[in-house]
Motif scaffolding. Structure first.
Motif, PDB file in Angstrom:
ATOM      1  N   TYR A 139       0.821  -1.208   0.000  1.00 46.20           N
ATOM      2  CA  TYR A 139       0.000   0.000   0.000  1.00 46.20           C
ATOM      3  C   TYR A 139       0.858   1.261   0.000  1.00 46.20           C
ATOM      4  O   TYR A 139       0.612   2.197  -0.765  1.00 46.20           O
ATOM      5  CB  TYR A 139      -0.936   0.003   1.208  1.00 46.20           C
ATOM      6  N   GLU A 140       1.905   1.291   0.848  1.00 46.04           N
ATOM      7  CA  GLU A 140       2.766   2.474   0.911  1.00 46.04           C
ATOM      8  C   GLU A 140       3.531   2.661  -0.397  1.00 46.04           C
ATOM      9  O   GLU A 140       3.685   3.792  -0.876  1.00 46.04           O
ATOM     10  CB  GLU A 140       3.732   2.363   2.090  1.00 46.04           C
ATOM     11  N   ALA A 141       4.015   1.570  -0.977  1.00 48.15           N
ATOM     12  CA  ALA A 141       4.736   1.672  -2.251  1.00 48.15           C
ATOM     13  C   ALA A 141       3.826   2.225  -3.341  1.00 48.15           C
ATOM     14  O   ALA A 141       4.236   3.073  -4.147  1.00 48.15           O
ATOM     15  CB  ALA A 141       5.280   0.300  -2.657  1.00 48.15           C
ATOM     16  N   ALA A 142       2.581   1.757  -3.365  1.00 51.56           N
ATOM     17  CA  ALA A 142       1.633   2.234  -4.373  1.00 51.56           C
ATOM     18  C   ALA A 142       1.271   3.694  -4.134  1.00 51.56           C
ATOM     19  O   ALA A 142       1.228   4.509  -5.067  1.00 51.56           O
ATOM     20  CB  ALA A 142       0.384   1.359  -4.356  1.00 51.56           C
ATOM     21  N   LYS A 143       1.031   4.045  -2.883  1.00 55.04           N
ATOM     22  CA  LYS A 143       0.638   5.415  -2.524  1.00 55.04           C
ATOM     23  C   LYS A 143       1.755   6.407  -2.852  1.00 55.04           C
ATOM     24  O   LYS A 143       1.526   7.433  -3.515  1.00 55.04           O
ATOM     25  CB  LYS A 143       0.298   5.434  -1.040  1.00 55.04           C
ATOM     26  N   ILE A 144       2.963   6.108  -2.401  1.00 58.76           N
ATOM     27  CA  ILE A 144       4.093   6.997  -2.699  1.00 58.76           C
ATOM     28  C   ILE A 144       4.376   6.988  -4.199  1.00 58.76           C
ATOM     29  O   ILE A 144       4.681   8.026  -4.799  1.00 58.76           O
ATOM     30  CB  ILE A 144       5.338   6.573  -1.903  1.00 58.76           C
ATOM     31  N   GLY A 145       4.257   5.808  -4.814  1.00 61.37           N
ATOM     32  CA  GLY A 145       4.559   5.684  -6.235  1.00 61.37           C
ATOM     33  C   GLY A 145       3.669   6.534  -7.116  1.00 61.37           C
ATOM     34  O   GLY A 145       4.157   7.211  -8.035  1.00 61.37           O
ATOM     35  N   VAL A 146       2.357   6.539  -6.848  1.00 63.68           N
ATOM     36  CA  VAL A 146       1.478   7.352  -7.701  1.00 63.68           C
ATOM     37  C   VAL A 146       1.729   8.838  -7.459  1.00 63.68           C
ATOM     38  O   VAL A 146       1.634   9.656  -8.389  1.00 63.68           O
ATOM     39  CB  VAL A 146      -0.017   7.000  -7.497  1.00 63.68           C
ATOM     40  N   TYR A 147       2.069   9.199  -6.225  1.00 68.99           N
ATOM     41  CA  TYR A 147       2.390  10.596  -5.936  1.00 68.99           C
ATOM     42  C   TYR A 147       3.646  11.025  -6.706  1.00 68.99           C
ATOM     43  O   TYR A 147       3.656  12.073  -7.372  1.00 68.99           O
ATOM     44  CB  TYR A 147       2.606  10.785  -4.430  1.00 68.99           C
ATOM     45  N   ILE A 148       4.702  10.224  -6.614  1.00 69.57           N
ATOM     46  CA  ILE A 148       5.964  10.547  -7.290  1.00 69.57           C
ATOM     47  C   ILE A 148       5.769  10.572  -8.800  1.00 69.57           C
ATOM     48  O   ILE A 148       6.270  11.478  -9.499  1.00 69.57           O
ATOM     49  CB  ILE A 148       7.051   9.531  -6.901  1.00 69.57           C
ATOM     50  N   HIS A 149       5.045   9.608  -9.333  1.00 71.00           N
ATOM     51  CA  HIS A 149       4.774   9.547 -10.773  1.00 71.00           C
ATOM     52  C   HIS A 149       4.080  10.820 -11.241  1.00 71.00           C
ATOM     53  O   HIS A 149       4.491  11.453 -12.226  1.00 71.00           O
ATOM     54  CB  HIS A 149       3.902   8.310 -11.038  1.00 71.00           C
ATOM     55  N   GLY A 150       3.035  11.223 -10.516  1.00 71.39           N
ATOM     56  CA  GLY A 150       2.327  12.438 -10.899  1.00 71.39           C
ATOM     57  C   GLY A 150       3.176  13.682 -10.739  1.00 71.39           C
ATOM     58  O   GLY A 150       3.135  14.596 -11.576  1.00 71.39           O
ATOM     59  N   LEU A 151       3.965  13.728  -9.666  1.00 71.33           N
ATOM     60  CA  LEU A 151       4.831  14.886  -9.444  1.00 71.33           C
ATOM     61  C   LEU A 151       5.895  14.994 -10.530  1.00 71.33           C
ATOM     62  O   LEU A 151       6.199  16.100 -11.006  1.00 71.33           O
ATOM     63  CB  LEU A 151       5.474  14.805  -8.062  1.00 71.33           C
ATOM     64  N   ALA A 152       6.461  13.851 -10.949  1.00 73.61           N
ATOM     65  CA  ALA A 152       7.427  13.874 -12.048  1.00 73.61           C
ATOM     66  C   ALA A 152       6.775  14.410 -13.318  1.00 73.61           C
ATOM     67  O   ALA A 152       7.385  15.169 -14.084  1.00 73.61           O
ATOM     68  CB  ALA A 152       7.994  12.476 -12.281  1.00 73.61           C
ATOM     69  N   GLY A 153       5.514  14.029 -13.539  1.00 68.93           N
ATOM     70  CA  GLY A 153       4.779  14.577 -14.681  1.00 68.93           C
ATOM     71  C   GLY A 153       4.541  16.065 -14.553  1.00 68.93           C
ATOM     72  O   GLY A 153       4.612  16.813 -15.542  1.00 68.93           O
ATOM     73  N   ASP A 154       4.287  16.537 -13.333  1.00 65.31           N
ATOM     74  CA  ASP A 154       4.093  17.978 -13.119  1.00 65.31           C
ATOM     75  C   ASP A 154       5.393  18.748 -13.346  1.00 65.31           C
ATOM     76  O   ASP A 154       5.374  19.877 -13.865  1.00 65.31           O
ATOM     77  CB  ASP A 154       3.574  18.228 -11.704  1.00 65.31           C
ATOM     78  N   ILE A 155       6.515  18.142 -12.973  1.00 61.90           N
ATOM     79  CA  ILE A 155       7.809  18.778 -13.234  1.00 61.90           C
ATOM     80  C   ILE A 155       8.036  18.878 -14.742  1.00 61.90           C
ATOM     81  O   ILE A 155       8.519  19.906 -15.242  1.00 61.90           O
ATOM     82  CB  ILE A 155       8.939  17.996 -12.538  1.00 61.90           C
ATOM     83  N   CYS A 156       7.686  17.831 -15.468  1.00 53.31           N
ATOM     84  CA  CYS A 156       7.777  17.885 -16.937  1.00 53.31           C
ATOM     85  C   CYS A 156       6.936  19.025 -17.492  1.00 53.31           C
ATOM     86  O   CYS A 156       7.378  19.764 -18.384  1.00 53.31           O
ATOM     87  CB  CYS A 156       7.269  16.571 -17.545  1.00 53.31           C
TER      88      CYS A 156
END
Length: 279
Positions: free
Chosen positions: A227-244
Motif C-alpha cells: 500500500y505504501e509503495a503504491a501510494k508513494i509511487g502514484v504521488y511521485i509519478h504524478g509529481l514527475a509529470g508535473d515537473i515535466c
C-alpha cells in the motif's frame, strides 16, 4: 503527503540494502515498455534491477538501461523468483500462450511484492487465471485503468462517478492493493484509500503506466508495504509529470521524460507536506 514517509538512507550501505527488482517485461516489438519500467525502477532507488526477457532483447535493454542486467525468461533453470523483493510483471509482455506458465509460476510460488500491470492483467483475464490470483501468497498490487477494471469486473464499462466503487469491488474480489489509474489516481487496500493530487493530462502518453509500475516495484523492493509503495509511487509519478509540465509543457511530454524527472520528484517530496489525501 508528508516527506517523512520516505525511508532515510544509511551512510554505511550498499546496493543490497535497497532491494532487487525483477522486471518480467517486454517482448519482440515491445522492448520499449521494459526500458521504461526498468529505467523508472532504477531512478526510484532500487539497488538492483534485472530484466527477465527473451534473449533477442538483451542488446536493446543493455544499451538503453546499462545499469540493469538481463536474464533469459526461464523460471525453471535460470531465475529464482524469491531472490527478488519485488517483481514488476506485465509491461509489454504480450498476450501469447507462452505467458501462462510464467503467470502461474509467479502467482503460485512468489512470496514478495508483485506489481501486476498491463499485459500481466490482460493475461490473467484472457486465460482465466483468477483462481491463481486469488490464491497467491504474494503481496499483490493491481494497476488497472478504467477499461481494464471493467474487464476484471466483467462489465461493459465503468462510469467515472463509480470509479471508487469499482476499485473497491476489485480489491474485495482479489484481496490485493488496487491502483485505479487516471486523474486523481486511487490507491485502495481493505481498510485504506488514498486519492492522489499530482499529475496532469500531459501524462496521457504511451509508456506512462510502465513508468508507474517501475516506481512502485522499486519502492516495494526497498521495504515499503504494498500500500505504501503504491501510494508513494502514484504521488511521485504524478509529481514527475508535473515537473515535466513546468519544464517542457504538457504537449509532447513522453514517458521517458517522466522517468528522468523521478529523482527530482523524490527530492521535492522531502519538502512537500500536504498534497494528496487519505480518506
Amino acid at each position: 503527503m508528508n516527506g517523512n514517509v520516505l525511508k532515510p538512507r544509511k551512510i554505511q550501505s550498499h546496493k543490497g540494502d535497497y532491494g532487487k527488482v525483477l522486471a518480467v517485461s517486454g517482448s519482440v516489438g515491445m522492448a520499449g515498455a521494459a526500458v521504461m519500467c526498468g529505467r523508472a525502477a532504477i531512478r526510484s532507488g532500487a539497488g538492483l534491477v534485472r530484466f527477465a526477457v527473451p534473449k533477442e532483447l538483451f542488446n536493446i535493454l543493455q544499451i538503453c538501461v546499462p545499469e540493469a542486467t538481463c536474464l533469459e525468461r526461464d523460471f525453471e533453470n535460470v531465475i529464482d523468483i524469491n531472490d527478488y523483493e519485488a517483481i514488476a510483471l506485465g509491461s509489454g509482455l504480450g498476450l501469447e500462450k507462452s505467458n501462462i506458465p510464467i503467470l502461474k509460476k509467479v502467482l503460485n510460488d512468489y512470496k514478495g511484492t508483485l506489481v501486476l500491470d498491463a499485459d500481466g492483467l490482460n493475461c490473467v483475464m484472457k486465460y482465466s487465471l483468477y483462481g491463481n490470483l486469488k490464491a497467491s501468497q504474494a503481496d499483490i498490487i493491481l494497476t488497472p485503468h478504467m477499461g481494464e477494471a471493467a474487464r476484471l469486473l466483467e462489465v461493459e464499462s465503468i462510469d467515472i462517478k463509480d470509479r471508487e466503487k469499482a476499485a473497491r469491488e476489485i480489491q474485495e474480489a482479489f484481496g490485493t492493493t488496487v491502483v485505479m489509474k487516471g486523474a486523481n489516481t486511487l490507491v485502495l487496500t481493505e481498510n485504506k484509500i488514498y486519492v492522489n493530487d499530482t499529475g496532469n493530462p500531459g501524462m496521457a502518453t504511451g509508456g506512462s503506466g510502465d513508468v508507474l509500475t517501475g516506481i512502485i516495484a522499486s519502492l516495494a523492493a526497498q521495504g515499503y508495504s504494498g500500500y505504501e509503495a503504491a501510494k508513494i509511487g502514484v504521488y511521485i509519478h504524478g509529481l514527475a509529470g508535473d515537473i515535466c509540465a513546468e519544464e517542457i509543457g504538457q504537449i509532447g511530454m513522453t514517458a521517458m521524460d517522466i522517468a528522468d524527472r523521478v529523482p527530482e520528484a523524490f527530492r521535492r517530496l522531502a519538502s512537500n507536506s500536504n498534497d494528496g489525501r487519505d480518506k
